[in-house]
Scaffold this motif. Structure first.
Motif, PDB file in Angstrom:
ATOM      1  N   THR A  83      -5.588   2.517   2.574  1.00 38.52           N
ATOM      2  CA  THR A  83      -5.099   1.017   2.763  1.00 38.52           C
ATOM      3  C   THR A  83      -4.061   0.907   3.791  1.00 38.52           C
ATOM      4  OG1 THR A  83      -6.007   0.727   0.599  1.00 38.52           O
ATOM      5  CG2 THR A  83      -4.544  -1.089   1.408  1.00 38.52           C
TER       6      THR A  83
ATOM      7  N   ALA B 224       0.742  -1.351  -0.216  1.00 37.28           N
ATOM      8  CA  ALA B 224      -0.114  -0.167   0.051  1.00 37.28           C
ATOM      9  C   ALA B 224       0.969   1.186  -0.095  1.00 37.28           C
ATOM     10  CB  ALA B 224      -0.834  -0.160   1.276  1.00 37.28           C
TER      11      ALA B 224
ATOM     12  N   TYR C 111      -1.556   4.072  -1.651  1.00 40.38           N
ATOM     13  CA  TYR C 111      -2.901   3.820  -1.095  1.00 40.38           C
ATOM     14  C   TYR C 111      -2.893   4.302   0.221  1.00 40.38           C
ATOM     15  CZ  TYR C 111      -3.767   1.350  -5.540  1.00 40.38           C
ATOM     16  OH  TYR C 111      -3.795   0.946  -7.179  1.00 40.38           O
TER      17      TYR C 111
END
Length: 902
Positions: free
Chosen positions: A619, A611, A616
């Motif tokens: 995440t 991640a 991200y």
């Protein structure tokens, strides 16, 4: 023989990395320094110091920095014969990236795993040194794949050495060696030994003016007269150097050699350089008043080599230093550079042709833009998302029609996002919105992408707002997903009713069913059951996640966990264009609640790394929250509090209520594990009261058994009954044994019912939750002066908690057991407890019948690494075969069914 001056510290650092790799502890290092500092010389010296270790090389070339996988071709070409040793998904990904096969799944994580596996094969038997020079010009696709491998060298016999100019990022390689100017004594030694300059005022002046840069020292000294070097004549003012350091030497070449140098500055392929030089020389020869000299490109090449400015390296022309390339390029008129590009475009194909066309373009040109789009598609299909984004962005610049330009900017944004460049993606998408005009369909496509960006790394609430503007089923499903992360029940209900207007199908039934069920509509559970009846038709990881959501809504967390596990298995081997970190959120949670704490830790640590690599952020918060919950179960207060804080710092401002609630749950669970019932009760009440973006109704429901236990422990009987009543309503449609077991345990707590506890123990399929029930029942029996009956339950609970590593509960069970009259000797450790989390994962896959290649594909390892782990496993367990290992796993393995997910 390499003679380096004053570089003992740098060589020592490189030697240490290589020595550790030779012994089976791979690693990577970055050499940083300005142009001419001596990074290449250090790489060359290090490579030969590896002894019998194999050496693979790649050099970034500015003219190839937009060609997807150009550097990877250089690195891996000598070892492609080992591709068949890789797991099939990894092999296919690498073959596609190198252009050895058509197609490919286009997943950069899968490709990175394949590169790691191929390098591991190349490292046998003596080890491997990978040398990557001028990393700042390595194409994005190659850089991503090489760095993916560099971050996972662990037990591989591989050393990766990167050289980079300035502050160019080398993500995830923390060990760096700064290559600065030489010390004054080392610089003086270099001048004296190579150029005959004795220690003197001249030497000191040269050293000061060049800041002891080895390249500048050598180039300037080579261009001074003996009288100037010895001080008999004054040094020229200014000294030769700066912009003229190589410009004068390029200018001194004959016209044909200068032309060839210019061609080589924009194209490294030797064959293309020679053919283009011959064609361009022929053109100049027929122009009145121009003298092109000889038309033989090979003679021009020989002159360039003799000058010491360039050399032939295999099938490539390589300048002795990148500054020479810059000098050759800057010496030419812009029109001449464009003409070189045009001729090279005529002689080349594929991505090279597209980029040379772009280099020759003047103004917008749809033909050139279309060629770049085709190049981007090829790169994207092979997993080269970063380079695809660059090609599409350049195509957009060359596109005459605004709508077509907007489409290409949108596609560039999507590619940049999947390539781990979120900042660039958002900028490109902003440009696409400006260019889209009144095209409603295109505006919705752009909006959907904006919503996905927000959901992954921005505000989940903003993602709901953006995505809810669409009417397509896919966009409504995305909006429901975003609303589910926020915890906005009202939005999910409204979106679900809109989805119900679409034709019947798995996705429609799931999305509509969730919304209707939340609204109390009796049709909702029926739609969810119908969707789950089609699980056998599913094949995509995203579909399995929707199946998990359907099961969760029905109150069947064990089935939800099974669906999440399937999603993870599919995502690892089929590619999900970068979505694996998201899938692993749910896999890790399922492992945790099943009581497999080590497995959950391994999955979350892997997901957290992926991640962060992908950018991200939400995440990242999810995996941190899960790790905090694991730390709570182990009683690791400091770790739990730190990881929960980090998760909340992302989740709360981003309105990701699901992950904020899990992080808050971790803190409440910590209090519960440590027997701080009042504090735990207060935290659980705060979680239940938190609104969308800060809390989450699913977490409130999933944690109901914990909330009941905390309320009873805190003496709040009314509160415990209220929680139980709500839990009964939300579980009304649950039919799986584990869901019924949890409900029975809650009744046992609230009603002090031994029968309810007994029912729970009969129904449990999750051994960790069964141990919690056994502990609660054993405590009550002991306090009711029935120690004989209590001991069996307490002993079972203690042993289970010890195996799981849930130390606070293990201590609690042990204390109760001693109070019940048993000595409380520690249970003998299970055989598999001696294994690390990674080794336990491998052992489990072996027991499932997976081969080393299949295990490597599942865990993003090389087959050789799997075999290395198996060797260690056999030694630890005193066994000698896969059959023995499978037998041990089967004897100790927990039942398949798992608990719920948060």
């Amino acid at each position: 023989m390499f003679v380096l001056y004053g570089r003992s510290a740098e060589i020592k650092a490189l030697d240490e990395v290589i020595a550790r790799a030779r012994d089976g502890s791979g690693g990577a290092v970055v050499l940083r320094g300005e142009a001419g500092a001596g990074k290449t010389a250090l790489l060359d010296a290090a490579a030969v110091r590896g002894g019998a270790m194999r050496v693979l090389r790649a050099t970034g070339v500015e003219s190839e920095s937009d060609l997807a996988f150009a550097a990877l071709h250089q690195m891996l070409r000598p070892v492609t014969g080992s591709l068949d040793e890789l797991p099939d998904p990894q092999r296919d990904a690498v073959r596609a990236a190198l252009g050895l096969a058509a197609g490919g799944v286009g997943d950069r994580f899968l490709l990175g795993a394949g590169v790691l596996s191929l390098l591991a094969e190349a490292a046998a038997p003596e080890g491997l040194v990978c040398v990557v020079d001028d990393f700042q010009w390595v194409d994005r696709a190659s850089a991503d794949a090489l760095l993916f491998a560099a971050r996972r060298l662990g037990t591989e016999r591989i050393a990766m050495l990167f050289a980079v100019r300035g502050d160019a990022p080398v993500k995830g390689v923390p060990l760096a060696v700064d290559v600065r100017g030489l010390s004054e004594s080392a610089a003086a030694e270099l001048l004296e030994s190579r150029y005959g300059v004795p220690p003197s005022r001249v030497a000191r002046e040269l050293i000061a003016s060049t800041r002891a840069n080895p390249l500048a020292l050598g180039e300037i000294a080579a261009r001074l007269t003996p009288a100037q070097l010895t001080g008999r004549e004054p040094l020229p003012d200014p000294l030769p150097g700066g912009a003229r350091l190589f410009g004068d030497r390029v200018g001194a070449l004959s016209a044909p050699a200068r032309l060839l140098a210019l061609v080589a500055a924009v194209e490294a392929d030797l064959d293309l350089v020679l053919r283009a030089t011959d064609r361009l020389s022929a053109e100049q020869a027929v122009r009145p008043g121009e003298n092109a000299g000889t038309l033989d490109g090979r003679r021009a090449l020989a002159e360039l080599e003799k000058s010491g400015l360039a050399e032939i390296s295999g099938t490539r022309v390589r300048f002795r230093h990148p500054l020479i390339r810059s000098a050759a390029y800057e010496a030419a008129a812009p029109a001449d550079v464009r003409r070189v590009h045009a001729v090279l475009a005529e002689l080349s194909e594929g991505e090279r042709r597209a980029w040379h066309l772009a280099g020759a373009a003047v103004g917008q040109d749809e033909r050139v833009a279309a060629a770049l789009v085709a190049a981007a598609e090829r790169a994207r299909d092979r997993g080269g998302y970063g380079d695809a984004a660059t090609a599409l962005a350049r195509a957009a610049e060359l596109t005459p029609r605004p709508r077509d330009r907007a489409v290409r900017l949108k596609d560039a944004a999507g590619a940049a996002w999947l390539g781990g460049r979120p900042g660039l993606a958002e900028s490109l998408l902003g440009e696409a919105r400006e260019q889209a005009g009144v095209d409603a369909g295109l505006a919705m496509e752009i909006a959907r992408l904006r919503g996905r960006f927000e959901l992954n790394s921005g505000s989940a609430a903003e993602a709901v707002r953006i995505l809810a503007e669409g009417d397509s089923l896919d966009m409504l499903a995305d909006a429901v997903e975003a609303a589910s992360y926020v915890g906005d029940t009202a939005a999910i209900v409204g979106l679900g009713r809109r989805a119900a207007a679409h034709p019947e199908g798995f996705l429609r039934d799931t999305v509509a069913g969730i919304g209707l069920a939340l609204d109390g509509d009796a049709a909702g559970p029926g739609l969810l059951r119908r969707a789950l009846a089609r699980v056998g038709e599913l094949g995509d990881a995203a579909e399995y996640l929707w199946a998990a959501a359907a099961a969760s809504q029905l109150g069947e967390p064990d089935l939800a966990a099974e669906m999440a596990d399937r999603a993870g298995r599919v995502a690892r081997v089929s590619g999900m264009t970068g979505q694996l970190p998201v899938v692993l959120e749910f896999v890790a949670t399922a492992e945790r609640i099943a009581g497999r704490l080590d497995a959950s830790q391994a999955v979350s640590e892997e997901g957290l790394g992926l991640a962060r690599e992908a950018g991200y952020e939400n995440t990242v918060a999810a995996h941190l929250a899960n790790l905090a919950a694991l730390a709570a179960l182990r009683g690791e207060e400091e770790t739990c509090e730190r990881q929960a804080r980090e998760a909340l710092a992302i989740a709360v401002p981003h309105r990701v209520g699901l992950r904020a609630a899990v992080a808050a749950y971790a803190l409440a669970l910590l209090d519960l594990c440590l027997g701080r019932y009042a504090a735990a009760h207060d935290r659980f009440e705060a979680i239940a009261a938190a609104g969308p973006g800060a809390g989450h109704p699913a977490v409130v429901w999933r944690t109901a058994p914990d909330r009941v236990e905390a309320a009873v422990g805190a003496g709040d009987e009314a509160g415990a009954r209220a929680v139980l009543a709500a839990y009964e309503r939300s579980s009304a449609h649950a039919t799986t044994p584990e869901s019924r077991a949890l409900l029975a345990r809650c009744r046992g707590l609230v009603d002090s019912s031994e029968d309810a506890f007994g029912e729970a123990l009969r129904l449990h399929t999750n051994p960790f939750e069964a141990a919690r029930t056994a502990l609660l029942l054993g405590e009550r029996l002991r306090r009711a002066q029935r120690p004989g009956e209590a001991r069996a339950h307490l002993r079972t609970a203690w042993e289970t908690f010890e195996r799981a590593g849930a130390r606070p509960w293990a201590r609690r069970a042990q204390d109760e057991l001693r109070a019940a009259g048993e000595s409380g000797q520690a249970p003998p450790p299970a055989a598999l407890d001696a294994l690390t989390p990674q080794e336990q994962r491998i052992a489990g896959l072996v027991a499932d019948g997976s081969s080393s290649k299949q295990i490597a594909a599942q865990l993003f390892l090389s087959p050789r690494t799997v075999e290395y782990h198996l060797y260690k496993i056999y030694r630890k367990l005193g066994i000698g075969s896969r059959t023995d290992l499978a037998r041990l796993v089967v004897l100790q393995k927990a039942p398949v069914a798992e608990g719920g997910m948060l």
